[in-house]
Design an enzyme around this catalytic site. Structure first.
Site, mmCIF file in Angstrom:
data_model
loop_
_atom_site.group_PDB
_atom_site.id
_atom_site.type_symbol
_atom_site.label_atom_id
_atom_site.label_comp_id
_atom_site.label_asym_id
_atom_site.label_seq_id
_atom_site.Cartn_x
_atom_site.Cartn_y
_atom_site.Cartn_z
ATOM 1 N N ASP A 1 0.818 -1.206 0.000
ATOM 2 C CA ASP A 1 0.000 0.000 0.000
ATOM 3 C C ASP A 1 0.856 1.262 0.000
ATOM 4 O O ASP A 1 2.075 1.210 0.178
ATOM 5 C CB ASP A 1 -0.898 0.024 1.246
ATOM 6 C CG ASP A 1 -1.833 -1.164 1.313
ATOM 7 O OD1 ASP A 1 -2.288 -1.611 0.242
ATOM 8 O OD2 ASP A 1 -2.105 -1.648 2.428
ATOM 9 N N TYR B 1 6.859 -9.517 7.082
ATOM 10 C CA TYR B 1 6.838 -8.058 7.209
ATOM 11 C C TYR B 1 7.531 -7.651 8.500
ATOM 12 O O TYR B 1 7.400 -8.331 9.523
ATOM 13 C CB TYR B 1 5.404 -7.525 7.246
ATOM 14 C CG TYR B 1 4.732 -7.402 5.905
ATOM 15 C CD1 TYR B 1 4.758 -6.206 5.188
ATOM 16 C CD2 TYR B 1 4.048 -8.482 5.343
ATOM 17 C CE1 TYR B 1 4.133 -6.083 3.962
ATOM 18 C CE2 TYR B 1 3.423 -8.375 4.107
ATOM 19 C CZ TYR B 1 3.471 -7.168 3.430
ATOM 20 O OH TYR B 1 2.852 -7.055 2.210
#
Length: 267
Positions: free
Chosen positions: A52, A110
């Protein structure tokens, strides 16, 4: 026709996410423009995971098919010559046709770097998240334990999520304090849209004492996004690594690309 895989790093603050958009201010648009300039022909990339706006890439992977014959270092240096300073190809490697940047991947990792200090630091703008109040690391670890395993993560997906199923397998959540930082690592087979940022919002809420650790289990099993904490800022979030079967011999991301990436090199 040859299939080429590339390892990509980028500063997500400079882009409106990965996926191509009409205005062209995305990582995919910049990469494909640079490839077109270098190869003198359009090349369409397939990415391991779309990130994103504001989310950084340390270990992003793409592939494309081409009839061109170029050395590996040529793909790296040639493409980088046409990329802005906020994006760089780290490696290039010919792959068998069976390789697919997205579907061959069996896990994603992540990192989230959170700066905990009464005053924000301009030097960390977009590089790390920030919170001005101390956090209870033990409470966050206790809360995170309920998330490990295969679950319906509907409570942590965005309304724009296009995943066919909310069921994902979360293998690991590590939380490590280091000086004025708290580092988080999330490893799963795949993630929903905004899933890591929504998990971060809930963990921080527990760390601040707004909810007990058991609350996160209630949110998980309630499967209601409205019961969870707000989505946390993207600034400190990094797609660190994409896992593939060893047969493909995908190179590991470059260690030390950001100072806190070395926090996890011993595990």
């Amino acid at each position: 026709m040859t299939r080429i895989a590339l390892g990509i790093q980028y500063d997500g603050a400079a882009f409106c996410g990965w996926q191509s958009q009409p205005h062209g201010k995305t990582v995919q648009d910049e990469l494909e423009r640079a490839l077109r300039e270098f190869a003198l022909t359009p090349l369409q990339t397939v990415v391991a995971g779309r990130t994103d706006t504001g989310v950084h890439g340390l270990g992003q992977v793409v592939h494309f098919d081409t009839e061109l014959d170029r050395a590996e270092f040529s793909w790296v240096r040639g493409t980088n010559a046409f990329l802005p300073s906020t994006v760089a190809v780290q490696w290039a490697k010919p792959m068998p046709d069976a390789f697919h940047a997205r579907f061959s991947a069996f896990e994603r990792t992540y990192y989230y770097a959170l700066y905990v200090h009464p005053v924000r630091s301009p030097m960390l703008a977009s590089r790390a998240g920030w919170i001005h109040t101390p956090l209870d690391v033990d409470a966050m670890r206790e809360a995170a334990a309920c998330l490990i395993g295969e679950h319906d993560f509907s409570a942590f997906r965005s309304s724009e999520c296009q995943s066919k199923t909310p069921v994902k397998h979360l293998y690991q959540i590590d939380i490590r304090p280091q000086g004025d930082f708290i580092h988080f690592r999330f490893r799963a087979n795949a993630f929903l849209h905004h899933m890591v940022r929504n998990l971060m919002g809930c963990l921080v809420a527990v760390g601040r004492g707004r909810y007990p650790a058991a609350w996160l289990s209630e949110v998980l099993h309630g499967r209601d996004r409205n019961r969870a904490a707000p989505t946390f800022m993207p600034d400190g979030l990094y797609l660190a690594q994409v896992g593939y079967p060893e047969t493909f011999a995908v190179p590991a991301p470059q260690a030390g690309s950001v100072p806190w990436s070395t926090v996890w090199t011993d595990s």
